[in-house]
Scaffold this motif. Structure first.
Motif, PDB file in Angstrom:
ATOM      1  N   THR B  71       0.841  -1.194   0.000  1.00  0.00           N
ATOM      2  CA  THR B  71       0.000   0.000   0.000  1.00  0.00           C
ATOM      3  C   THR B  71       0.881   1.251   0.000  1.00  0.00           C
ATOM      4  O   THR B  71       1.656   1.479   0.935  1.00  0.00           O
ATOM      5  CB  THR B  71      -0.918   0.023   1.241  1.00  0.00           C
ATOM      6  OG1 THR B  71      -1.619  -1.203   1.297  1.00  0.00           O
ATOM      7  CG2 THR B  71      -1.901   1.190   1.174  1.00  0.00           C
ATOM      8  N   PRO B  72       0.789   2.032  -1.064  1.00  0.00           N
ATOM      9  CA  PRO B  72       1.621   3.244  -1.106  1.00  0.00           C
ATOM     10  C   PRO B  72       1.000   4.354  -0.253  1.00  0.00           C
ATOM     11  O   PRO B  72      -0.144   4.258   0.189  1.00  0.00           O
ATOM     12  CB  PRO B  72       1.604   3.610  -2.589  1.00  0.00           C
ATOM     13  CG  PRO B  72       0.316   3.046  -3.102  1.00  0.00           C
ATOM     14  CD  PRO B  72      -0.036   1.878  -2.257  1.00  0.00           C
ATOM     15  N   GLY B  73       1.762   5.403  -0.056  1.00  0.00           N
ATOM     16  CA  GLY B  73       1.232   6.575   0.643  1.00  0.00           C
ATOM     17  C   GLY B  73       1.560   6.570   2.119  1.00  0.00           C
ATOM     18  O   GLY B  73       1.939   5.549   2.691  1.00  0.00           O
ATOM     19  N   VAL B  76       6.864   6.984   5.630  1.00  0.00           N
ATOM     20  CA  VAL B  76       7.620   5.723   5.586  1.00  0.00           C
ATOM     21  C   VAL B  76       8.130   5.396   6.991  1.00  0.00           C
ATOM     22  O   VAL B  76       8.773   6.214   7.649  1.00  0.00           O
ATOM     23  CB  VAL B  76       8.808   5.828   4.598  1.00  0.00           C
ATOM     24  CG1 VAL B  76       9.621   4.537   4.598  1.00  0.00           C
ATOM     25  CG2 VAL B  76       8.306   6.123   3.202  1.00  0.00           C
ATOM     26  N   ARG B  84      10.548   0.613   0.012  1.00  0.00           N
ATOM     27  CA  ARG B  84       9.732   0.936   1.175  1.00  0.00           C
ATOM     28  C   ARG B  84       9.046  -0.347   1.677  1.00  0.00           C
ATOM     29  O   ARG B  84       8.387  -1.047   0.925  1.00  0.00           O
ATOM     30  CB  ARG B  84       8.720   1.977   0.682  1.00  0.00           C
ATOM     31  CG  ARG B  84       7.530   2.184   1.471  1.00  0.00           C
ATOM     32  CD  ARG B  84       6.451   2.683   0.488  1.00  0.00           C
ATOM     33  NE  ARG B  84       5.265   3.001   1.249  1.00  0.00           N
ATOM     34  CZ  ARG B  84       4.976   4.228   1.651  1.00  0.00           C
ATOM     35  NH1 ARG B  84       5.735   5.228   1.336  1.00  0.00           N
ATOM     36  NH2 ARG B  84       3.894   4.436   2.366  1.00  0.00           N
TER      37      ARG B  84
END
Lengths: 247, 244
Positions: B71-73, B76, B84
């Motif tokens: 899941t991006p966003g 981090v 990531r």
């Protein structure tokens, strides 16, 4: 050769034989059930000889074997394996010491092919592939399963599944065996093959417990007969020499 | 409190609807707490439920990590070089997915407190076509079968000398094939055997059937059947208003 040829010397459990598995005043009841399946059962087993557990349906034979391999835990009493409480062992550690053949072979077959099923225990122990293949081939041949090598185990007939379940356990060469109704679904010839293999295990110094309703098997193979009734030991013949099982 | 199976079905539908609509970890956590409360009210032994769920924990963990990683966003939290591994958004989404599954599983446990035949009788009394009622009943009766099969396989694998807890992660995937394949395939075989056994005894889904036993709704049932959907709509409204 019969099972009695492999009995421990001396009387009950043999004075020279170390106790392998000991049940001390074991009681058990399933959750939600008021009546106890087993109560006050005390038994000892060494790593030699063939012991049969007999008794009518529902007297607690299968429950007793499940307690002996740690699938179930007693509500009272203690079970020791090689002098240590059974609770200190994981199921895998018990499985490396005791080979257990379930009453229903469907409950213990989980691989995608017959050959994989027999070799599973050896593979997970990290044995050499060549040694595994040799052992798998031997048991496939011995239990007449060669033509089913690549078949899905759950597609086999009941008798074939039973033979496979026994082969898969024997392939691991455990020092002690517990077989719950091993001859159900086997014809006379296969029963004889199984008996011969069990005698071999006994000859190599492996003890075993057989739960059975098969009178022929019990009388032929067992050197000690334990009779259960209503969750209690009604009779334990002990090891009584060449002709000495339950009279 | 003995509830009609239809009341339980509506309660479970309400809980699972909320589980699908709720999208935040906080809301799902509250819903899980409420579902656990329901299980306690029904006298279900939570310890047994947790023991039964143990084999699925690894699957939940895999789902959680898959969400975390892919899941991006967000901020981090963990990275190896440019790759990531964990972000705040993934962490929240992973938690939500696991909580949602736990709510659905916990809610399904409520259905096991009624006899599967009662579900058929109840649904047919509500004029639901027998075929559908029967399918619902078979599905419910297969839940404990799945659980028992999984317990058997896990036990059998361990008794062949495999320490499941000590298996390295790479090999765990291979092992889980052994755990799930026979369970799923075994269930399919059982379903086939069930259908043959039923047809051999003359079963057909005839539209007209008679029943010896009749189910009667009590005041509690009527009350809960009205209250649960109402409460569910209210909770959805509040949730949407909070988001807006």
């Amino acid at each position: 050769m019969t099972g009695k040829d492999h009995m421990p010397d001396g009387d009950f459990l043999g004075k020279e034989e170390a106790v392998f598995l000991k049940l001390d005043q074991i009681s058990f009841s399933y959750s939600g059930k008021k009546s106890a399946v087993l109560s006050g059962v005390s038994l000892s087993f060494s790593r030699k000889g063939i012991t049969a557990i007999i008794g009518p349906n529902g007297c607690g034979k299968t429950t007793l074997t499940k307690l002996m391999v740690g699938i179930l835990s007693p509500i009272d009493g203690a079970i020791t394996l090689e002098g240590r409480s059974l609770q200190e062992y994981t199921l895998a550690q018990i499985g490396r010491r005791i080979g257990y053949v379930f009453q229903n072979p469907n409950h213990q077959l989980f691989c995608s092919t017959v050959a994989e099923e027999i070799g599973f225990g050896l593979t997970s122990r990290g044995e050499e592939p060549e040694a595994i293949r040799e052992r798998v081939d031997f048991f496939l041949d011995y239990f007449d399963l060669l033509s089913y090598r690549d078949q899905f185990p759950l597609h086999l007939s009941y008798g074939e599944k039973q033979r496979l379940a026994i082969a898969a356990v024997l392939a691991g060469a455990p020092g002690f065996l517990i077989l719950d109704e091993p001859t159900v679904g086997l014809d006379a010839y296969r029963k004889k093959l199984l008996l011969n293999q069990l005698y071999k295990v006994a000859a190599m110094g492996g003890g075993m417990v057989i739960v059975s309703h098969d009178r022929d098997l019990v009388e032929q193979a067992a050197g000690r007969i334990i009779t259960l009734e209503n969750g209690r030991v009604k009779q334990d013949s002990g090891w009584k020499g060449e002709n000495g099982h339950a009279s | 409190m003995r509830l009609d199976p239809r009341t339980k079905l509506i309660m479970v539908l309400c809980v699972t609807t909320l589980a699908v609509i709720y999208n935040t970890a906080e809301a799902l956590l509250l819903l899980l707490a409420a579902t656990i409360g329901l299980l306690l009210l029904f006298g279900i032994d939570l310890k047994q439920v947790i023991i039964g769920l143990k084999p699925y924990f690894f699957l939940l963990l895999v789902l959680f990590w898959a969400q975390c990683i892919f899941t991006p966003g967000g901020e981090v939290l963990l990275a190896i070089g440019p790759v990531r591994l964990l972000g705040t958004r993934g962490l929240l989404l992973g938690t939500s997915v696991v909580l949602r599954l736990l709510v659905v599983i916990a809610a399904a446990v409520i259905l096991t407190t009624s006899n599967s035949r009662d579900f058929i009788t109840g649904l047919v009394q509500w004029k639901v076509p027998y075929e559908i009622a029967f399918m619902v009943s078979v599905t419910i009766s297969f839940l404990p079968v799945f659980r028992d099969e999984l317990v058997n396989v896990v036990t059998a694998v361990q008794l062949r000398g495999v320490e499941l807890k000590q298996v390295p992660w790479g090999k765990k995937i291979y092992l889980f094939r052994h755990l799930f394949f026979p369970v799923v395939y075994g269930a399919i075989l059982k379903a086939q055997q069930l259908s043959v056994a039923m047809e051999a005894r003359g079963f057909r889904a005839y539209p007209r059937r008679t029943y010896l036993r009749q189910l009667y709704l009590t005041r509690w049932d009527y009350g809960l059947m009205l209250a649960c959907p109402g409460l569910t709509l209210l909770m959805i409204g509040l949730y949407k208003a909070n988001l807006g």
